[in-house]
Write a protein that holds these residues in place. Structure first.
Motif, short mmCIF file in Angstrom:
data_model
loop_
_atom_site.label_atom_id
_atom_site.label_comp_id
_atom_site.label_asym_id
_atom_site.label_seq_id
_atom_site.Cartn_x
_atom_site.Cartn_y
_atom_site.Cartn_z
N GLY A 125 0.97 -1.24 0.07
CA GLY A 125 0.03 0.07 0.12
C GLY A 125 0.80 1.23 -0.20
O GLY A 125 1.73 1.26 -0.64
N THR A 126 0.33 2.20 1.01
CA THR A 126 1.11 3.31 1.00
C THR A 126 1.91 3.59 2.38
O THR A 126 1.00 3.33 3.35
CB THR A 126 0.35 4.69 0.67
OG1 THR A 126 -0.86 4.72 1.48
CG2 THR A 126 -0.28 4.57 -0.87
N LEU A 127 2.72 4.35 2.42
CA LEU A 127 3.53 4.65 3.80
C LEU A 127 3.80 6.01 3.85
O LEU A 127 4.32 6.71 2.90
CB LEU A 127 4.73 4.08 3.95
CG LEU A 127 5.56 4.02 5.13
CD1 LEU A 127 4.79 3.26 6.40
CD2 LEU A 127 6.90 3.21 4.80
N LYS A 128 3.20 6.70 5.11
CA LYS A 128 3.48 8.04 5.34
C LYS A 128 3.92 8.26 6.79
O LYS A 128 2.84 8.13 7.60
CB LYS A 128 2.42 9.09 4.69
CG LYS A 128 2.54 10.51 4.94
CD LYS A 128 1.46 11.40 4.38
CE LYS A 128 1.70 12.76 4.44
NZ LYS A 128 0.41 13.59 3.91
N ASP A 129 4.91 9.03 7.04
CA ASP A 129 5.15 9.42 8.49
C ASP A 129 4.85 8.15 9.44
O ASP A 129 4.35 8.45 10.47
CB ASP A 129 4.23 10.55 8.70
CG ASP A 129 4.78 11.68 8.18
OD1 ASP A 129 5.89 11.80 7.65
OD2 ASP A 129 3.94 12.70 7.80
N GLY A 130 5.09 6.78 9.17
CA GLY A 130 5.20 5.69 9.84
C GLY A 130 3.65 5.14 10.18
O GLY A 130 3.46 4.25 10.82
N SER A 131 2.88 5.46 8.94
CA SER A 131 1.40 5.20 9.02
C SER A 131 1.38 4.39 7.63
O SER A 131 1.56 4.88 6.49
CB SER A 131 0.39 6.00 8.84
OG SER A 131 -0.69 5.75 8.97
N PHE A 132 1.17 2.82 7.71
CA PHE A 132 0.90 2.30 6.51
C PHE A 132 -0.51 2.06 6.26
O PHE A 132 -1.30 1.62 7.04
CB PHE A 132 1.68 0.82 6.95
CG PHE A 132 1.17 -0.20 5.74
CD1 PHE A 132 1.66 -0.01 4.55
CD2 PHE A 132 0.48 -1.50 5.88
CE1 PHE A 132 1.50 -0.85 3.61
CE2 PHE A 132 0.44 -2.26 4.96
CZ PHE A 132 0.92 -2.07 3.87
N LYS A 191 5.05 -1.73 10.97
CA LYS A 191 3.53 -2.01 11.36
C LYS A 191 2.83 -2.58 10.43
O LYS A 191 3.02 -2.74 8.98
CB LYS A 191 3.23 -0.66 11.59
CG LYS A 191 4.00 0.02 12.56
CD LYS A 191 3.19 1.42 12.94
CE LYS A 191 4.03 2.22 13.93
NZ LYS A 191 3.49 3.47 14.34
N ASP A 192 1.83 -3.49 10.86
CA ASP A 192 0.61 -4.02 9.99
C ASP A 192 1.17 -4.99 8.99
O ASP A 192 0.65 -4.77 8.07
CB ASP A 192 0.04 -2.88 9.61
CG ASP A 192 -0.68 -1.86 10.54
OD1 ASP A 192 -1.19 -2.28 11.63
OD2 ASP A 192 -0.56 -0.81 10.39
N ASN A 193 2.30 -5.82 9.28
CA ASN A 193 2.69 -6.65 8.23
C ASN A 193 2.89 -6.11 6.85
O ASN A 193 2.88 -6.80 5.77
CB ASN A 193 1.62 -7.74 8.08
CG ASN A 193 1.36 -8.55 9.04
OD1 ASN A 193 2.29 -8.98 9.99
ND2 ASN A 193 -0.10 -8.83 9.70
N MET A 194 3.37 -4.84 6.76
CA MET A 194 3.79 -4.23 5.54
C MET A 194 4.95 -4.85 4.96
O MET A 194 6.22 -5.04 5.45
CB MET A 194 4.14 -2.60 5.76
CG MET A 194 4.39 -1.99 4.53
SD MET A 194 5.43 -0.55 4.88
CE MET A 194 7.09 -1.19 5.17
N CYS A 243 10.37 7.16 7.64
CA CYS A 243 8.99 7.08 7.15
C CYS A 243 8.51 5.70 7.48
O CYS A 243 7.25 5.91 7.62
CB CYS A 243 9.13 6.95 5.60
SG CYS A 243 9.91 8.63 4.54
N ALA A 244 9.11 4.73 7.97
CA ALA A 244 8.69 3.61 8.32
C ALA A 244 8.26 3.47 9.96
O ALA A 244 7.63 2.63 10.39
CB ALA A 244 9.33 2.32 8.08
N GLY A 245 8.56 4.79 10.41
CA GLY A 245 8.21 4.72 11.96
C GLY A 245 9.18 4.07 12.73
O GLY A 245 8.88 3.60 14.09
N LEU A 246 10.45 3.80 12.36
CA LEU A 246 11.30 3.04 13.09
C LEU A 246 12.35 3.90 13.97
O LEU A 246 12.49 5.05 13.53
CB LEU A 246 12.36 2.15 12.18
CG LEU A 246 11.46 1.19 11.18
CD1 LEU A 246 12.51 0.50 10.23
CD2 LEU A 246 11.08 0.01 12.14
#
Length: 468
Positions: A94-101, A238-241, A317-320
């Motif tokens: 999907g899309t990833l923005k500022d740690g939110s998938f 997050k969320d099995n991305m 971006c991945a919230g790591l």
């Protein structure tokens, strides 16, 4: 009975599909490609070894989609039946923005290479009459007259090794090397012997604003840095991305857990059974433009700078947590001619008078695996109609394509940084800013501070004919 001989210069998706199609229609198709290990161009995989360990990456093409009812959709379904493609579950990409998938929720089938894309490239190559690699084609000389009497002698260079005589030459790559090949096609008086095909291969490089693209009457190609790394401890995403188009970053545009993605193809990989993950992160075209260098000899300082910048931004971006990516293997590759930013507006380039043509995802655009394959099919139809007019599937194809006029237009608004994905909506690469001004005609610029050196054409965007 004489069987017409067709030379296909470039073994990416368009060249391989063209070669397979021509052979299936009773023509002799020879595909020339410079790949040392395999064909495929951007539809290929990169194998790496370090300290006795092996890693595998899909370092360019990540997945493909199809326009409903298209010829390519039928083709992709056949590849899936052969076990060459697998479906990527919608909740994993999907899309990833500022740690939110945010996973895609549009019902579109997203195909990935089962075990990578090399098996697909090998399958397509087996369908051609013959594949010659690794082989550079650097010269084409007309022999035998004009029109139906014309044939072409190919060679590795103007004074290089002879590669055979052919009734038609199809160039299935782009960039400076494709243009140089077409420019060798000259009559005895020095005038162009394949002017229409040559004109269609005019090109320039570098991401640029849409208003500037509108003024171009040629192919404009963008660059992309591919960061490949492996970690022994799974990243806490997050969320099995497993794959995501990254939104809102000036540095990175895509991230994918290659190891997890490939498991949907039920093909065992070298890292199965352990915690090791192979990841690929792609830069934005703008970052690549502002951090360019000679791609065949990337200075260590540039590689280190690019790796650091892309890794930091991926973590953000991945919230790591910063510094949480601790790779056991890292490599970067610069694709100098990664994606077309302009399209020619024709299904393929075809010239019945000179018996030459060209195909690729830059023809109709916007760039995608589907565009590459559909362009090859269009050129195959025209070539078949030329040499087998009474039995051709589409007898009018040659005349129709012969009359098509190239009209360049921007395609950046229809594509993400990775290209387009027909049948679905993906985040646009956004408006590209003008290149930064450089003091004294050179120097350092952009994030990562790489040298402002010239960028050679890479990867045959489509073809794998130019160096990758």
């Amino acid at each position: 009975m004489y069987v017409p001989r067709i030379a296909v210069v470039g073994g990416g998706v368009s060249g391989l599909v063209l070669g397979k199609e021509l052979a299936s229609r009773g023509l002799h198709a020879t595909v020339f490609d410079t790949g040392e290990h395999a064909c495929g161009g951007r539809a290929s995989s990169r194998e790496a070894a370090d300290n006795g360990r092996r890693f595998s990456f899909d370092h360019s093409t990540q997945y493909m989609t199809c326009t409903e009812g298209s010829r390519f959709e039928s083709m992709a379904k056949e590849w899936a039946k052969e076990g060459l493609l697998a479906e990527w579950p919608a909740d994993r990409v999907g899309t990833l923005k500022d740690g939110s998938f945010t996973p895609f929720d549009d019902g579109v089938v997203r195909y990935i290479g089962a075990g990578g894309l090399r098996p697909l490239a090998d399958f397509l190559a087996e369908g051609s009459t013959e594949v010659v690699r690794p082989q550079w084609v650097g010269a084409m000389t007309p022999v035998g007259g004009e029109g139906p009497k014309r044939r072409w002698e190919l060679a590795s260079g103007p004074r290089g090794k002879p590669l055979g005589t052919f009734d038609f030459v199809a160039i299935s790559h782009n960039g400076k090397c494709a243009l140089r090949l077409a420019e060798t096609a000259k009559l005895q008086d020095g005038s162009p012997a394949a002017a229409k095909t040559r004109a269609s291969l005019q090109c320039a490089f570098g991401a640029r604003p849409t208003e500037e693209l509108k003024k171009q009457r040629k192919l404009i190609l963008s660059s992309v840095w591919a960061l490949m790394f492996a970690v022994d401890k799974p990243l806490n995403v997050k969320d099995n991305m497993e794959g995501a188009h990254i939104v809102g970053s000036e540095v990175v545009s895509w991230a994918s857990n290659i190891t997890a993605k490939r498991r949907h193809g039920k093909v065992r990989t070298d890292t199965d059974g352990g915690d090791t993950q192979c990841w690929v992160v792609h830069s934005t075209p703008q970052f690549a433009r502002d951090n360019k260098c000679p791609q065949e000899a990337i200075p260590k300082s540039v590689a280190d700078s690019v790796i650091a910048a892309m890794t930091r931004e991926f973590e953000r971006c991945a919230g790591l947590e910063p510094g949480s990516v601790k790779p056991v293997f890292t490599k970067v590759q610069l694709w100098g001619a990664a994606n077309p930013l302009t399209a020619a507006g024709v299904p393929a380039v075809f010239d019945s008078e000179t018996r030459t043509g060209a195909c690729g995802d830059w023809c109709q655009g916007p760039p995608s695996v589907e565009a590459a394959a559909e362009s090859a099919l269009a050129l195959a139809d025209a070539i078949e109609a030329t040499f087998s007019p009474t039995t051709a599937r589409d007898p009018a194809a040659a005349g129709r394509l012969d009359a098509a006029k190239v009209r360049w237009a921007p395609c950046s608004g229809d594509a993400a940084a990775l290209g387009a994905f027909p049948g679905t909506n993906v985040p646009s690469m956004g408006e590209i800013a003008a290149a930064p001004r450089r003091e004294g005609g050179g120097g350092r610029g952009g994030r990562g501070g790489a040298d402002n050196a010239s960028v050679a054409a890479a990867g045959g965007a489509e073809a794998g004919v130019e160096p990758v």
